[in-house]
Design an enzyme around this catalytic site. Structure first.
Site, short mmCIF file in Angstrom:
data_model
loop_
_atom_site.label_atom_id
_atom_site.label_comp_id
_atom_site.label_asym_id
_atom_site.label_seq_id
_atom_site.Cartn_x
_atom_site.Cartn_y
_atom_site.Cartn_z
N CYS A 1 0.81 -1.21 0.00
CA CYS A 1 0.00 0.00 0.00
C CYS A 1 0.85 1.27 0.00
CB CYS A 1 -0.89 0.05 1.23
SG CYS A 1 -1.92 -1.39 1.41
N ARG B 1 5.01 0.20 -6.08
CA ARG B 1 4.96 -0.59 -4.84
C ARG B 1 4.08 -1.83 -4.99
NH1 ARG B 1 6.22 2.73 -0.03
NH2 ARG B 1 4.80 1.47 1.19
N TRP C 1 -2.99 -2.68 -1.45
CA TRP C 1 -2.58 -4.05 -1.71
C TRP C 1 -3.30 -4.88 -0.66
CZ3 TRP C 1 0.57 -8.07 0.35
CH2 TRP C 1 1.16 -8.93 -0.59
N ASN D 1 -2.04 2.41 5.89
CA ASN D 1 -1.16 1.27 5.61
C ASN D 1 -0.93 0.54 6.91
OD1 ASN D 1 -0.91 2.26 3.06
ND2 ASN D 1 1.25 2.83 3.22
N GLY D 2 -0.85 -0.77 6.85
CA GLY D 2 -0.61 -1.55 8.07
C GLY D 2 -1.82 -2.41 8.39
N GLU E 1 19.70 -16.33 -6.35
CA GLU E 1 19.20 -15.03 -6.78
C GLU E 1 18.83 -15.08 -8.27
OE1 GLU E 1 18.08 -12.56 -5.47
OE2 GLU E 1 18.19 -10.97 -6.95
N LYS F 1 15.05 -14.17 -9.44
CA LYS F 1 14.78 -13.07 -10.38
C LYS F 1 13.95 -13.57 -11.55
CE LYS F 1 15.58 -10.52 -8.74
NZ LYS F 1 15.69 -9.74 -7.59
N GLU G 1 10.32 -14.46 -10.53
CA GLU G 1 9.54 -13.26 -10.19
C GLU G 1 9.01 -12.54 -11.42
OE1 GLU G 1 10.94 -10.42 -6.74
OE2 GLU G 1 12.63 -11.06 -7.95
N HIS H 1 22.01 -35.14 -5.31
CA HIS H 1 21.27 -35.71 -4.17
C HIS H 1 19.76 -35.56 -4.34
CE1 HIS H 1 24.97 -36.50 -2.07
NE2 HIS H 1 25.36 -35.26 -2.31
N LYS I 1 6.86 -4.02 -3.79
CA LYS I 1 8.25 -3.60 -3.59
C LYS I 1 8.64 -3.66 -2.12
CE LYS I 1 12.19 -2.03 -4.85
NZ LYS I 1 13.04 -3.05 -5.46
C1 F6R Z 1 13.09 -9.70 -4.96
C2 F6R Z 1 12.79 -8.71 -3.95
C3 F6R Z 1 12.35 -9.20 -2.61
C4 F6R Z 1 13.01 -8.37 -1.52
C5 F6R Z 1 12.47 -8.78 -0.14
C6 F6R Z 1 13.16 -8.01 0.98
O1 F6R Z 1 13.43 -9.09 -6.18
O2 F6R Z 1 12.89 -7.54 -4.17
O3 F6R Z 1 12.65 -10.56 -2.45
O4 F6R Z 1 14.39 -8.55 -1.58
O5 F6R Z 1 11.10 -8.54 -0.08
O6 F6R Z 1 13.04 -6.65 0.80
P1 F6R Z 1 13.98 -5.63 1.55
O7 F6R Z 1 15.35 -5.80 1.02
O8 F6R Z 1 13.39 -4.28 1.28
O9 F6R Z 1 13.94 -5.99 3.02
#
Ligand code: F6R
Length: 602
Positions: free
Chosen positions: A2, A27, A74, A100-101, A478, A482, A485, A501, A597
């Site tokens: 949000c 976001r 959201w 938010n929250g 990673e 990526k 996602e 394994h 985000k």
């Molecule tokens: C993946 C991504 C998420 C964040 C995770 C932690 O591309 O962006 O996996 O890395 O939500 O977010 P932060 O780093 O803001 O604590």
């Protein structure tokens, strides 16, 4: 997750709010809405779907005003719908609130308010807030009293903004969710994060938990819930508005991948690390008190997602120096807290500094008496403020939901931190010197990468596997994260030695395997590559080309650098690969489905 925007001032509030909502889109959200104070009530428009849908609805209406609030939602309580979108109002449409929250005691409050005659029109926890304020106003309280007394009735976490019929004032409060005030020439802004209003002002006040801010056309005040004044400093944000725009790239993600040479330079340059003190180029907010690390003999990392992978990388860098280190997913740390010694420094690695799981884990560590350090991108973020110390990764704003440049900047910062903790006095200067060459090497990857060709070649694969050893292992994880996602394709990362394994059963001639052959594990990687090639799978090696691997089908070449930093370069290749596969599949790269985000709920 949000987003909140608010504005009061001389400009057209609607136009400003809509710009703010556009800026908040990154976001992740499922509905959006605005409320403007109009003198005789509150004009409210909200829609499920995109901000453009909201704009279309507003274009047929004549709504004007000098104060208002907006929100991108959201869903947490109640499905995405017009009714559940924010703002929410009381029964008479005089009080409008965005939030938010999560309000933990909303059920109980809702029952009480319903018994008192209030009618609810949404499934949200937020809606109790305007009804509570209206209840207090009807008891003859002033708006300020009604707002602050409402806050004391709420349990949970919140960032709240409210407008009322009849006055050009925004009431705002923060407890557990970020909120920042912007001070402009033509009015005052409020937002859940700075990029929402960055094109209007760079002067900001980061509210702290327990703060209430009251903004009007003529000024602002910050108080606590008891009404006592609290003094908050005005900071100047160093991010430029252009830094938060696409700058000619098709997507923020691609722009941010290309910003890595600059980001890495910033993460290295000016960070003077000495025996006595770790300072950050004169940024007062980033000095590490020597006390913090004086007795540290081990490190516990806490992080989520991409930041978790960066922390795993950091763990390896520390372990290579004989420093005991462990990395926990923040949610697991809370669910099952590991034993910690007094001398263990707890480090939260978090780009946003607002991830609820990470914050909860850091609070748990603090409550257990541990020293805490935040490694974050956002000055003024909750993690930066709540930890004993903060190191900033200086990546600049990251708008694309998929983290890219922040991973590289986190690893760069962790490498310097590892050098700083090292017993060997030569270690840190050597890391620093190697790091200064990294931006050019990243640029070379960006200029010469063949990731797009390989994306074309493998775009229709049913699954993608990534394998690596040592620091190559977090890079493999990673790479897979990526890709899944942003492309929605199935991808998994494994430690290369684990393939045999179990996961090897999934490897077929249709599943490309990306082998991160960095570090000093070439011989062992050769074994893995042969294993995979023997099953007919295409193998793409990511390495500096110094070793020819038997069984490799393709190569993504990186410039040579020190073995422990080469994973950063390999990861840039994998970022490009994911980006191009997602682009060929026509995915909404900057806003992948179901993702946000900044994940500010647990
Ligand atoms: C993946 C991504 C998420 C964040 C995770 C932690 O591309 O962006 O996996 O890395 O939500 O977010 P932060 O780093 O803001 O604590």
């Amino acid at each position: 997750m949000c987003g909140i925007i608010g504005y009061v001032g001389d400009q057209d509030a609607m136009e400003t709010l809509l710009i703010g909502l556009d800026n908040l889109e990154y976001r992740g959200y499922d509905s959006a809405g605005v409320a403007l104070q109009n003198g005789g009530g509150v004009d409210l428009v909200k829609r499920e779907g995109e901000v453009n849908t909201l704009k279309a609805a507003i274009s047929s209406l004549d709504i004007q005003g000098s104060s208002g609030i907006g929100h991108t939602r959201w869903s947490t309580h109640g499905e995405p719908s017009d009714a559940n979108a924010h703002p929410h109002t009381d029964c008479s449409n005089d009080v409008a609130v965005v939030h938010n929250g999560i309000i933990d005691n909303y059920n109980e409050l809702r029952v009480q308010l319903t018994e008192a005659g209030h009618t609810f029109t949404s499934d949200t926890d937020t809606e109790v807030i305007p009804h509570l304020v209206a209840e207090k106003l009807s008891e003859g309280k002033t708006p300020k009293e009604a707002f602050t007394q409402t806050l004391t009735a709420l349990e949970g976490s919140y960032a709240i903004a409210m407008v009322l019929s009849g006055e050009d004032t925004i009431y705002a409060a923060r407890s557990g969710s970020p909120l920042v005030v912007g001070i402009g020439d033509d009015g005052y802004y409020l937002a859940s994060d700075v990029p929402a209003f960055l094109e209007f002002t760079e002067d900001v006040i980061y509210l702290e938990d327990g703060d209430v801010a009251i903004l009007s056309e003529t000024g602002y005040e910050t108080i606590d819930v008891e009404g006592n004044p609290v003094s908050r400093t005005v900071d100047t944000v160093e991010w430029s508005p252009e830094g938060a725009e696409k700058g000619g790239f098709d997507h923020y993600m691609l722009k941010e991948i290309h910003e890595q040479p600059t980001a890495l330079e910033r993460a290295t340059r000016g960070r003077a690390l000495t025996d006595a003190r770790m300072t950050d180029g004169g940024t007062a907010a980033n000095e590490i008190d020597p006390e913090l690390i004086a007795d540290v003999d081990s490190v516990q990392f806490i992080a989520c997602g991409t930041s978790y992978h960066a922390a795993l990388y950091g763990e390896q860098l520390l372990a290579d120096r004989g420093i005991e280190a462990r990395t926990s997913l923040a949610s697991e740390f809370v669910a099952s807290p590991p034993p910690l010694r007094e001398e263990t420094l707890v480090i939260g690695v978090t780009q946003s500094g607002e991830t609820a799981d990470t914050l909860e884990a850091l609070r748990e560590a603090k409550a257990r008496g541990q020293k805490t350090l935040a490694i974050t991108n956002v000055i003024g973020s909750t993690a930066a403020r709540e930890c004993d110390e903060a190191m900033f990764i200086r990546a600049g704003p990251e708008i694309g939901v998929a983290a890219t440049k922040t991973f590289s900047s986190q690893v760069t910062t962790l490498a310097q931190f590892a050098g700083f903790l090292s017993d060997d006095p030569e270690d840190l200067p050597a890391i620093q010197s190697e790091l200064t060459t990294l931006p050019d090497k990243v640029q070379q990857v960006l200029n010469e990468s063949e990731a797009e060709e390989l994306a074309n070649k493998y775009r229709d694969a049913p699954s993608y596997f990534f394998v690596g050893r040592g620091t190559g292992h977090p890079v493999a994880l990673e790479g897979a994260l990526k890709l899944k996602e942003i492309s929605y394709e199935h991808a998994e990362g494994f430690p290369a030695g684990e393939l045999k394994h179990g996961p090897l059963a999934l490897v077929t001639p249709e599943t490309p395997v990306f082998a991160i052959a960095t570090g000093e594990n070439e011989d062992r990687m050769q074994g893995t590559i042969r294993e995979v090639a023997a099953r007919g799978a295409p193998v793409v090696v990511i390495g500096d080309g110094s070793v020819t691997f038997d069984g490799a089908t393709d190569q993504l070449t990186i410039p040579s650098t020190s073995p422990e930093l080469s994973g950063i370069l390999a990861n840039v290749q994998l970022q490009l690969l994911s980006y191009h596969i997602a682009s060929l599949l026509d995915r909404p790269i900057d806003k992948p489905r179901n993702l946000a985000k900044s994940v500010t709920v647990e």
